[in-house]
Scaffold this motif. Structure first.
Motif, PDB file in Angstrom:
ATOM      1  N   THR A 129      74.924  45.447  29.909  1.00 22.83           N
ATOM      2  CA  THR A 129      74.966  44.532  31.050  1.00 22.83           C
ATOM      3  C   THR A 129      75.977  44.998  32.098  1.00 22.83           C
ATOM      4  OG1 THR A 129      74.437  42.715  29.530  1.00 22.83           O
ATOM      5  CG2 THR A 129      75.186  42.116  31.721  1.00 22.83           C
ATOM      6  N   ILE A 130      77.129  45.461  31.653  1.00 22.13           N
ATOM      7  CA  ILE A 130      78.156  45.930  32.595  1.00 22.13           C
ATOM      8  C   ILE A 130      77.674  47.170  33.344  1.00 22.13           C
ATOM      9  CG2 ILE A 130      80.458  46.940  32.762  1.00 22.13           C
ATOM     10  CD1 ILE A 130      81.245  45.112  30.387  1.00 22.13           C
ATOM     11  N   LEU A 131      77.102  48.129  32.620  1.00 20.22           N
ATOM     12  CA  LEU A 131      76.634  49.365  33.256  1.00 20.22           C
ATOM     13  C   LEU A 131      75.512  49.087  34.256  1.00 20.22           C
ATOM     14  CD1 LEU A 131      76.622  51.798  30.187  1.00 20.22           C
ATOM     15  CD2 LEU A 131      78.215  51.798  32.125  1.00 20.22           C
ATOM     16  N   ILE A 132      74.560  48.269  33.836  1.00 19.21           N
ATOM     17  CA  ILE A 132      73.409  47.974  34.699  1.00 19.21           C
ATOM     18  C   ILE A 132      73.833  47.133  35.897  1.00 19.21           C
ATOM     19  CG2 ILE A 132      71.219  46.714  34.791  1.00 19.21           C
ATOM     20  CD1 ILE A 132      70.885  47.649  31.790  1.00 19.21           C
ATOM     21  N   GLY A 133      74.690  46.156  35.665  1.00 19.18           N
ATOM     22  CA  GLY A 133      75.193  45.347  36.770  1.00 19.18           C
ATOM     23  C   GLY A 133      75.925  46.194  37.805  1.00 19.18           C
ATOM     24  N   SER A 134      76.690  47.183  37.333  1.00 20.77           N
ATOM     25  CA  SER A 134      77.406  48.074  38.254  1.00 20.77           C
ATOM     26  C   SER A 134      76.425  48.914  39.064  1.00 20.77           C
ATOM     27  CB  SER A 134      78.344  48.993  37.465  1.00 20.77           C
ATOM     28  OG  SER A 134      79.309  48.236  36.751  1.00 20.77           O
ATOM     29  N   ALA A 135      75.376  49.418  38.399  1.00 24.11           N
ATOM     30  CA  ALA A 135      74.374  50.236  39.103  1.00 24.11           C
ATOM     31  C   ALA A 135      73.627  49.419  40.152  1.00 24.11           C
ATOM     32  CB  ALA A 135      73.395  50.827  38.094  1.00 24.11           C
ATOM     33  N   ILE A 136      73.285  48.170  39.823  1.00 22.23           N
ATOM     34  CA  ILE A 136      72.592  47.303  40.780  1.00 22.23           C
ATOM     35  C   ILE A 136      73.497  46.985  41.959  1.00 22.23           C
ATOM     36  CG2 ILE A 136      71.625  44.994  41.090  1.00 22.23           C
ATOM     37  CD1 ILE A 136      70.558  45.206  38.212  1.00 22.23           C
ATOM     38  N   PHE A 137      74.783  46.780  41.688  1.00 24.14           N
ATOM     39  CA  PHE A 137      75.738  46.545  42.770  1.00 24.14           C
ATOM     40  C   PHE A 137      75.753  47.727  43.742  1.00 24.14           C
ATOM     41  CE2 PHE A 137      80.021  47.554  44.336  1.00 24.14           C
ATOM     42  CZ  PHE A 137      80.212  46.481  45.187  1.00 24.14           C
ATOM     43  N   LEU A 138      75.772  48.941  43.212  1.00 23.49           N
ATOM     44  CA  LEU A 138      75.801  50.137  44.064  1.00 23.49           C
ATOM     45  C   LEU A 138      74.515  50.269  44.875  1.00 23.49           C
ATOM     46  CD1 LEU A 138      77.443  52.712  41.623  1.00 23.49           C
ATOM     47  CD2 LEU A 138      78.505  51.570  43.593  1.00 23.49           C
ATOM     48  N   LEU A 139      73.360  49.955  44.257  1.00 29.23           N
ATOM     49  CA  LEU A 139      72.096  50.034  44.978  1.00 29.23           C
ATOM     50  C   LEU A 139      72.047  49.018  46.112  1.00 29.23           C
ATOM     51  CD1 LEU A 139      69.260  51.284  45.194  1.00 29.23           C
ATOM     52  CD2 LEU A 139      68.457  49.553  43.573  1.00 29.23           C
ATOM     53  N   GLY A 140      72.696  47.885  45.912  1.00 31.87           N
ATOM     54  CA  GLY A 140      72.686  46.845  46.945  1.00 31.87           C
ATOM     55  C   GLY A 140      73.720  47.046  48.028  1.00 31.87           C
ATOM     56  N   ALA A 141      74.672  47.941  47.808  1.00 30.50           N
ATOM     57  CA  ALA A 141      75.734  48.148  48.793  1.00 30.50           C
ATOM     58  C   ALA A 141      75.204  48.495  50.185  1.00 30.50           C
ATOM     59  CB  ALA A 141      76.697  49.226  48.298  1.00 30.50           C
ATOM     60  N   PRO A 142      74.167  49.367  50.334  1.00 26.11           N
ATOM     61  CA  PRO A 142      73.660  49.657  51.678  1.00 26.11           C
ATOM     62  C   PRO A 142      73.094  48.442  52.402  1.00 26.11           C
ATOM     63  CG  PRO A 142      72.911  51.326  50.120  1.00 26.11           C
ATOM     64  CD  PRO A 142      73.528  50.228  49.324  1.00 26.11           C
ATOM     65  N   VAL A 143      72.683  47.426  51.643  1.00 23.97           N
ATOM     66  CA  VAL A 143      72.122  46.221  52.259  1.00 23.97           C
ATOM     67  C   VAL A 143      73.183  45.491  53.070  1.00 23.97           C
ATOM     68  CG1 VAL A 143      70.938  44.029  51.792  1.00 23.97           C
ATOM     69  CG2 VAL A 143      70.443  46.039  50.401  1.00 23.97           C
ATOM     70  N   THR A 144      74.455  45.691  52.704  1.00 25.76           N
ATOM     71  CA  THR A 144      75.531  45.002  53.411  1.00 25.76           C
ATOM     72  C   THR A 144      75.848  45.647  54.759  1.00 25.76           C
ATOM     73  OG1 THR A 144      77.286  46.313  52.342  1.00 25.76           O
ATOM     74  CG2 THR A 144      76.549  44.321  51.212  1.00 25.76           C
ATOM     75  N   ILE A 145      75.178  46.759  55.097  1.00 31.59           N
ATOM     76  CA  ILE A 145      75.414  47.412  56.386  1.00 31.59           C
ATOM     77  C   ILE A 145      74.886  46.555  57.526  1.00 31.59           C
ATOM     78  CG2 ILE A 145      74.849  49.419  57.811  1.00 31.59           C
ATOM     79  CD1 ILE A 145      74.666  51.057  55.230  1.00 31.59           C
ATOM     80  N   ASP A 146      73.664  46.022  57.347  1.00 34.78           N
ATOM     81  CA  ASP A 146      73.022  45.240  58.413  1.00 34.78           C
ATOM     82  C   ASP A 146      71.949  44.367  57.771  1.00 34.78           C
ATOM     83  OD1 ASP A 146      70.933  44.755  60.662  1.00 34.78           O
ATOM     84  OD2 ASP A 146      72.669  45.550  61.733  1.00 34.78           O
ATOM     85  N   THR A 147      71.714  43.185  58.321  1.00 31.78           N
ATOM     86  CA  THR A 147      70.720  42.277  57.748  1.00 31.78           C
ATOM     87  C   THR A 147      69.299  42.829  57.825  1.00 31.78           C
ATOM     88  OG1 THR A 147      70.565  41.081  59.853  1.00 31.78           O
ATOM     89  CG2 THR A 147      72.093  40.219  58.202  1.00 31.78           C
ATOM     90  N   VAL A 148      69.047  43.778  58.702  1.00 36.98           N
ATOM     91  CA  VAL A 148      67.708  44.365  58.781  1.00 36.98           C
ATOM     92  C   VAL A 148      67.364  45.076  57.481  1.00 36.98           C
ATOM     93  CG1 VAL A 148      68.354  46.643  59.711  1.00 36.98           C
ATOM     94  CG2 VAL A 148      66.141  45.637  60.311  1.00 36.98           C
ATOM     95  N   MET A 149      68.387  45.505  56.731  1.00 37.66           N
ATOM     96  CA  MET A 149      68.143  46.156  55.442  1.00 37.66           C
ATOM     97  C   MET A 149      67.611  45.173  54.405  1.00 37.66           C
ATOM     98  SD  MET A 149      68.731  49.377  55.672  1.00 37.66           S
ATOM     99  CE  MET A 149      68.982  49.905  53.966  1.00 37.66           C
ATOM    100  N   VAL A 150      68.004  43.902  54.530  1.00 35.20           N
ATOM    101  CA  VAL A 150      67.441  42.883  53.637  1.00 35.20           C
ATOM    102  C   VAL A 150      65.947  42.755  53.879  1.00 35.20           C
ATOM    103  CG1 VAL A 150      67.512  40.458  52.961  1.00 35.20           C
ATOM    104  CG2 VAL A 150      69.626  41.634  53.556  1.00 35.20           C
ATOM    105  N   ASP A 151      65.538  42.709  55.149  1.00 32.22           N
ATOM    106  CA  ASP A 151      64.106  42.657  55.468  1.00 32.22           C
ATOM    107  C   ASP A 151      63.376  43.884  54.931  1.00 32.22           C
ATOM    108  OD1 ASP A 151      64.072  40.208  56.857  1.00 32.22           O
ATOM    109  OD2 ASP A 151      64.844  41.169  58.661  1.00 32.22           O
ATOM    110  N   LEU A 152      63.986  45.051  55.084  1.00 33.95           N
ATOM    111  CA  LEU A 152      63.368  46.291  54.598  1.00 33.95           C
ATOM    112  C   LEU A 152      63.142  46.239  53.098  1.00 33.95           C
ATOM    113  CD1 LEU A 152      62.546  49.295  55.179  1.00 33.95           C
ATOM    114  CD2 LEU A 152      64.900  49.889  54.565  1.00 33.95           C
TER     115      LEU A 152
END
Length: 454
Positions: free
Chosen positions: A345-368
């Motif tokens: 759970t810790i390893l996978i949660g960390s990987a998902i966090f990293l994959l989601g990090a680019p989404v925090t650049i701009d809200t248009v990434m959430v739409d993408l």
């Protein structure tokens, strides 16, 4: 096919499974995604298509996932490999990938929700202005930190296990969602704009539906699969913890009713609030529900209190869905590689966090991420799984579905042919339209302007 799931955790009660599945289905898809989909796609015209899709397509498709999960007693990858073998095992890998992608941006939006609880309590978005507040918290380091906090909460719950973590959590969270939303719906009924809102929300314009079906159909398909947690391996994984005497049809119907009811209830809260405050419900974009509801709450008596209740409920719903998404990947790691639950759970949660990090650049990434995942990947996964189960392994599917069903002779054949033809055809059409929508987004002004700004 043998069940190789000896020693796996199971649900302690049937209600635990139903609440977990409802908790998976009831989340940001119902509360964040559903209102802005309704607003973008013509109000009640979208509701008509969405309800038709959930009942006629979503419910039969859910039974497909239940069949695979319960018969094999394994995670999405292992279950599909055991059920069909050969290259079909990669379909399970697709489900794991879909869960990864969805939770990566889902967690970012979950972080927004946490910030809005604080903003409601302090009056932050009222004093600062809804637009400025959303810009501040939806991107950059603020969004990244909130994303990390949300993922940490998810990891803690899932690391505790099926019974002590997931099941115990949803037994508290799901009744809380229903109770608070019922109170908010009563409050919304008393608002001066409620009548106009109900007309917009509950009185479909069939001419609009016929004129705009090409955009409404993929939106309804994606919303139906998203809110029912289909096409991402969640229901395969959850059904793998079920005993053979459970009636899959009754369980699935209960989940669909609860999930759809909470979606409709959300609209009965959100749209009266918007209309009463004079806010346009057709505002588009991933941040619309935050901007619109925040603006509306700033103009209402007891707005702060209602805001805390509303966004707390949204946060609870987001967590209940997020734990189901990560459980798909965690169960795969446990079953296939023998990794301890806490470490996985810790390893996978960390990987998902990293994959989601680019989404925090701009809200248009959430739409993408959202259009790609909900209107393409989820529907593609559904098409492949429906084909596998109904056309290539119908006898095994019928045998498994029939377990626990004491009456309704012949219902299994009705289900099989419903899945084989109308469900598959609608999904294929939805996928085509979803790809078209995604291409339009990639070539649209919002995304091209974003790329130009990098």
């Amino acid at each position: 096919m043998s069940n190789s799931s000896a020693g796996r955790e199971t649900w302690s009660t049937r209600i635990g499974f139903i609440l977990a599945a409802v908790g998976s289905a009831v989340g940001l898809g119902n509360i964040w995604r559903f209102p802005f989909q309704v607003g973008q796609e013509g109000g009640a015209a979208f509701i008509v298509m969405y309800l038709a899709f959930v009942v006629l397509i979503g419910f039969p498709a859910m039974m497909v996932e239940f069949v695979v999960g319960r018969q094999t007693g394994l995670n999405a990858v292992g279950g599909i490999r055991e059920f069909a073998g050969g290259a079909w095992k990669y379909l399970g890998g697709l489900f794991v990938f879909i869960g990864f992608v969805i939770l990566s941006y889902y967690s970012v939006v979950g972080g927004w929700v946490l910030r809005y609880i604080l903003g409601s309590a302090t009056g932050g978005y009222i004093a600062q202005g809804p637009g400025e507040y959303f810009v501040q918290i939806s991107s950059g380091l603020d969004a990244l930190a909130a994303h990390a906090v949300f993922m940490l909460l998810v990891v803690i719950i899932v690391a505790l296990g099926v019974k002590q973590g997931i099941e115990l959590g949803v037994k508290i969270m799901v009744p809380a969602i229903i109770a608070i939303f019922a109170l908010l719906a009563v409050y919304a009924f008393t608002l001066p704009g409620a009548g106009e809102a109900y007309s917009y929300y509950l009185s479909p314009d069939l001419d609009y539906l016929l004129a705009n079906w090409q955009s409404i159909v993929p939106a309804a398909a994606g919303q139906g699969f998203f809110t029912l947690s289909l096409g991402m391996g969640v229901m395969i994984t959850y059904a793998s913890y079920l005993s053979e005497d459970e009636n899959l049809g009754i369980d699935g119907g209960t989940i669909v009713i609860f999930n759809t009811g909470i979606s409709i209830l959300t609209g009965l809260i959100v749209f009266p609030i918007l209309f009463s405050a004079g806010v346009d419900p057709e505002t588009s974009g991933a941040g619309a529900i935050f901007l619109s509801v925040a603006e509306a709450l700033g103009n209402l008596q007891f707005g702060r209190i209602i805001g805390v209740l509303f966004f707390t409920t949204v946060a609870i719903a987001a967590l209940s869905s997020a734990i189901s998404l990560i459980e798909v990947v965690v169960s795969y790691a446990i079953d296939e590689f023998g990794i301890a639950r806490e470490r996985a759970t810790i390893l996978i949660g960390s990987a998902i966090f990293l994959l989601g990090a680019p989404v925090t650049i701009d809200t248009v990434m959430v739409d993408l991420y959202d259009i790609f995942a909900a209107q393409i990947l989820l529907v593609l996964g559904g098409i492949l799984l429906v084909t596998l189960v109904s056309w290539l392994h119908p006898e095994e599917a019928i045998d498994e579905l029939s377990k626990g069903i004491k009456s309704f002779s012949g219902i299994d054949q009705v289900w099989l042919w419903t899945v084989r033809i109308p469900v598959l055809v609608v999904l294929i059409v939805s996928l085509y339209l979803g790809i078209d929508t995604f291409v339009d987004f990639l070539t649209g002004d919002a995304f091209t302007d974003f790329l130009a700004s990098l």
